[in-house]
Write a protein that holds these residues in place. Structure first.
Motif, PDB file in Angstrom:
ATOM      1  N   ALA A 108       0.823  -1.218   0.000  1.00 29.08           N
ATOM      2  CA  ALA A 108       0.000   0.000   0.000  1.00 29.08           C
ATOM      3  C   ALA A 108       0.850   1.258   0.000  1.00 29.08           C
ATOM      4  CB  ALA A 108      -0.937  -0.009   1.207  1.00 29.08           C
ATOM      5  N   ASP A 109       1.943   1.245   0.728  1.00 31.92           N
ATOM      6  CA  ASP A 109       2.796   2.433   0.820  1.00 31.92           C
ATOM      7  C   ASP A 109       3.612   2.668  -0.446  1.00 31.92           C
ATOM      8  OD1 ASP A 109       1.925   2.948   3.380  1.00 31.92           O
ATOM      9  OD2 ASP A 109       3.562   1.861   4.345  1.00 31.92           O
ATOM     10  N   ALA A 110       3.692   1.663  -1.323  1.00 34.38           N
ATOM     11  CA  ALA A 110       4.507   1.782  -2.539  1.00 34.38           C
ATOM     12  C   ALA A 110       3.681   2.140  -3.766  1.00 34.38           C
ATOM     13  CB  ALA A 110       5.253   0.469  -2.796  1.00 34.38           C
ATOM     14  N   LEU A 111       2.375   2.292  -3.603  1.00 36.56           N
ATOM     15  CA  LEU A 111       1.488   2.488  -4.749  1.00 36.56           C
ATOM     16  C   LEU A 111       1.292   3.955  -5.103  1.00 36.56           C
ATOM     17  CD1 LEU A 111      -1.338  -0.089  -3.929  1.00 36.56           C
ATOM     18  CD2 LEU A 111       0.494  -0.339  -5.626  1.00 36.56           C
ATOM     19  N   THR A 112       1.009   4.163  -6.369  1.00 37.74           N
ATOM     20  CA  THR A 112       0.528   5.453  -6.864  1.00 37.74           C
ATOM     21  C   THR A 112      -0.704   5.182  -7.716  1.00 37.74           C
ATOM     22  OG1 THR A 112       1.141   7.492  -8.019  1.00 37.74           O
ATOM     23  CG2 THR A 112       1.967   5.437  -8.951  1.00 37.74           C
ATOM     24  N   THR A 113      -1.547   6.183  -7.909  1.00 42.48           N
ATOM     25  CA  THR A 113      -2.812   5.962  -8.607  1.00 42.48           C
ATOM     26  C   THR A 113      -3.002   6.939  -9.752  1.00 42.48           C
ATOM     27  OG1 THR A 113      -4.068   7.461  -7.172  1.00 42.48           O
ATOM     28  CG2 THR A 113      -3.889   5.163  -6.464  1.00 42.48           C
ATOM     29  N   THR A 114      -3.823   6.507 -10.718  1.00 41.51           N
ATOM     30  CA  THR A 114      -4.305   7.402 -11.766  1.00 41.51           C
ATOM     31  C   THR A 114      -5.819   7.236 -11.848  1.00 41.51           C
ATOM     32  OG1 THR A 114      -4.023   5.718 -13.506  1.00 41.51           O
ATOM     33  CG2 THR A 114      -2.179   7.214 -13.105  1.00 41.51           C
ATOM     34  N   PRO A 141     -11.025   7.338 -16.854  1.00 38.36           N
ATOM     35  CA  PRO A 141     -12.024   8.226 -17.472  1.00 38.36           C
ATOM     36  C   PRO A 141     -13.449   7.950 -17.014  1.00 38.36           C
ATOM     37  CG  PRO A 141     -10.461   7.435 -19.111  1.00 38.36           C
ATOM     38  CD  PRO A 141     -10.171   6.677 -17.854  1.00 38.36           C
ATOM     39  N   GLY A 142     -13.786   6.681 -16.816  1.00 39.22           N
ATOM     40  CA  GLY A 142     -15.149   6.345 -16.413  1.00 39.22           C
ATOM     41  C   GLY A 142     -15.346   6.274 -14.914  1.00 39.22           C
ATOM     42  N   GLY A 143     -14.360   6.701 -14.160  1.00 43.25           N
ATOM     43  CA  GLY A 143     -14.431   6.596 -12.703  1.00 43.25           C
ATOM     44  C   GLY A 143     -13.567   5.455 -12.209  1.00 43.25           C
ATOM     45  N   GLY A 144     -13.234   5.472 -10.945  1.00 46.60           N
ATOM     46  CA  GLY A 144     -12.351   4.454 -10.388  1.00 46.60           C
ATOM     47  C   GLY A 144     -10.893   4.825 -10.590  1.00 46.60           C
ATOM     48  N   GLN A 145     -10.016   3.937 -10.144  1.00 47.38           N
ATOM     49  CA  GLN A 145      -8.593   4.225 -10.203  1.00 47.38           C
ATOM     50  C   GLN A 145      -7.793   3.018 -10.681  1.00 47.38           C
ATOM     51  OE1 GLN A 145      -7.818   5.577  -6.133  1.00 47.38           O
ATOM     52  NE2 GLN A 145      -7.636   7.676  -6.900  1.00 47.38           N
ATOM     53  N   ASP A 146      -6.686   3.314 -11.342  1.00 49.02           N
ATOM     54  CA  ASP A 146      -5.674   2.319 -11.663  1.00 49.02           C
ATOM     55  C   ASP A 146      -4.538   2.443 -10.649  1.00 49.02           C
ATOM     56  OD1 ASP A 146      -6.457   0.697 -13.714  1.00 49.02           O
ATOM     57  OD2 ASP A 146      -5.451   1.828 -15.303  1.00 49.02           O
ATOM     58  N   LEU A 147      -3.966   1.303 -10.316  1.00 43.36           N
ATOM     59  CA  LEU A 147      -2.870   1.272  -9.357  1.00 43.36           C
ATOM     60  C   LEU A 147      -1.572   0.867 -10.046  1.00 43.36           C
ATOM     61  CD1 LEU A 147      -4.605  -0.641  -6.411  1.00 43.36           C
ATOM     62  CD2 LEU A 147      -4.546   1.827  -6.823  1.00 43.36           C
ATOM     63  N   TYR A 148      -0.496   1.564  -9.733  1.00 41.65           N
ATOM     64  CA  TYR A 148       0.867   1.237 -10.170  1.00 41.65           C
ATOM     65  C   TYR A 148       1.760   1.168  -8.932  1.00 41.65           C
ATOM     66  CZ  TYR A 148      -0.304   2.992 -14.923  1.00 41.65           C
ATOM     67  OH  TYR A 148      -0.865   3.226 -16.149  1.00 41.65           O
ATOM     68  N   ILE A 149       2.865   0.457  -9.052  1.00 42.22           N
ATOM     69  CA  ILE A 149       3.915   0.565  -8.045  1.00 42.22           C
ATOM     70  C   ILE A 149       4.861   1.678  -8.485  1.00 42.22           C
ATOM     71  CG2 ILE A 149       5.867  -0.584  -6.928  1.00 42.22           C
ATOM     72  CD1 ILE A 149       4.413  -3.212  -7.223  1.00 42.22           C
ATOM     73  N   ARG A 150       5.157   2.595  -7.586  1.00 42.03           N
ATOM     74  CA  ARG A 150       6.055   3.697  -7.921  1.00 42.03           C
ATOM     75  C   ARG A 150       7.392   3.154  -8.417  1.00 42.03           C
ATOM     76  NH1 ARG A 150       6.244   6.718  -2.380  1.00 42.03           N
ATOM     77  NH2 ARG A 150       8.317   7.181  -3.239  1.00 42.03           N
ATOM     78  N   PRO A 151       7.903   3.671  -9.525  1.00 43.40           N
ATOM     79  CA  PRO A 151       9.160   3.159 -10.077  1.00 43.40           C
ATOM     80  C   PRO A 151      10.320   3.162  -9.080  1.00 43.40           C
ATOM     81  CG  PRO A 151       8.074   4.559 -11.672  1.00 43.40           C
ATOM     82  CD  PRO A 151       7.293   4.684 -10.406  1.00 43.40           C
ATOM     83  N   ASP A 152      10.381   4.177  -8.218  1.00 48.56           N
ATOM     84  CA  ASP A 152      11.478   4.249  -7.258  1.00 48.56           C
ATOM     85  C   ASP A 152      11.346   3.240  -6.128  1.00 48.56           C
ATOM     86  OD1 ASP A 152       9.232   5.794  -6.365  1.00 48.56           O
ATOM     87  OD2 ASP A 152      10.502   6.666  -4.807  1.00 48.56           O
TER      88      ASP A 152
END
Length: 261
Positions: A140-146, A149-160
């Protein structure tokens, strides 16, 4: 004339029997191995596993997991399964575990499931609920979000954070490539309840690393015991990126599942 007919009949019978014996002796075709990646990964993460399987004569297909919803992703994988002639061993990594669990339902050619650092949910459980069952995940602490368009979020792991979080036992330069090519998962997919638990009727195996920081090893131990896994392999010091860092061990477990009677 009667003796000639008897001789010909005997020869034909011997020939038929020999043909039948020859057919019986032919080895059955090996199952096709279908590999399903999880969140923050993509199909090429299986390259090392595919290479190891190919050396032993297995055909492997790395399915493209949409990472949008458990039901939708499972339907996509199930359509691939229906296109395959012969038996299949279905392998899932991480969030790919719930996907293969659902995709196997209704597909009689699936002979076994292999969970690679993966969730093996009971009906109604989600990746999110299982990951919090025991302490140890730092995801959870390593994630970033975008925002989608239709609502909701995508999750990525921060590259660093990707190397330490996801692939600590992978060389730094390779981990940077994995971070750059990671595919996001819809947050809603991780919270989606699973359907029928196919591991209750299919033999399953499990393999995971003792230093996994995405899914706590205690969770994977719990799931393997609950599913009465035929075999469970724990790789000391291994990270969540098991398919990249330990492809031979994964291939060996898959081949055991494929060759089981």
């Amino acid at each position: 004339m009667r003796d000639i007919i008897k001789t010909l009949a005997l020869a034909a019978a011997v020939s038929t029997a020999a043909t039948a014996l020859g057919q019986a002796a032919e080895p059955q075709a090996k199952p096709t191995i279908v590999l399903v990646h999880g969140a923050f990964a993509e199909s090429s993460s299986w390259n090392g596993v595919i290479g190891a399987l190919a050396k032993d004569g297995y055909t492997a297909i790395a399915a493209a997991n949409p990472l949008r919803s458990v039901a939708g992703d499972a339907a996509a994988v199930a359509s691939l399964l229906r296109s395959i002639s012969g038996s299949v061993v279905l392998v899932g990594h991480s969030y790919g575990g719930p996907v293969i669990t659902e995709a196997a339902n209704g597909n009689s050619n699936v002979k076994a499931l292999v969970y690679v650092a993966a969730f093996a949910p009971e009906t109604g459980e989600s990746s999110q609920s299982l990951s919090g069952k025991f302490p140890g995940s730092t995801l959870a602490d390593a994630l970033t979000t975008t925002t989608l368009p239709g609502g909701g979020q995508d999750l990525y792991i921060r590259p660093d954070r990707f190397h330490d979080q996801f692939a600590a036992d992978v060389p730094e330069d390779e981990a940077q490539l994995l971070a750059a090519t990671q595919r996001p998962v819809a947050q809603a997919a991780l919270a989606e309840p699973s359907g029928v638990a196919s591991w209750k009727t299919l033999p399953s195996s499990a393999i995971y690393g003792s230093e996994d920081r995405n899914i706590p090893p205690a969770v994977m131990n719990f799931m393997a015991k609950r599913s009465h896994a035929v075999k469970t392999v724990v790789i000391e010091g291994a990270s969540h990126a098991l398919a990249v860092s330990h492809p031979r061990e994964i291939a060996a477990l898959i081949e055991e599942a494929a060759s089981a009677k």
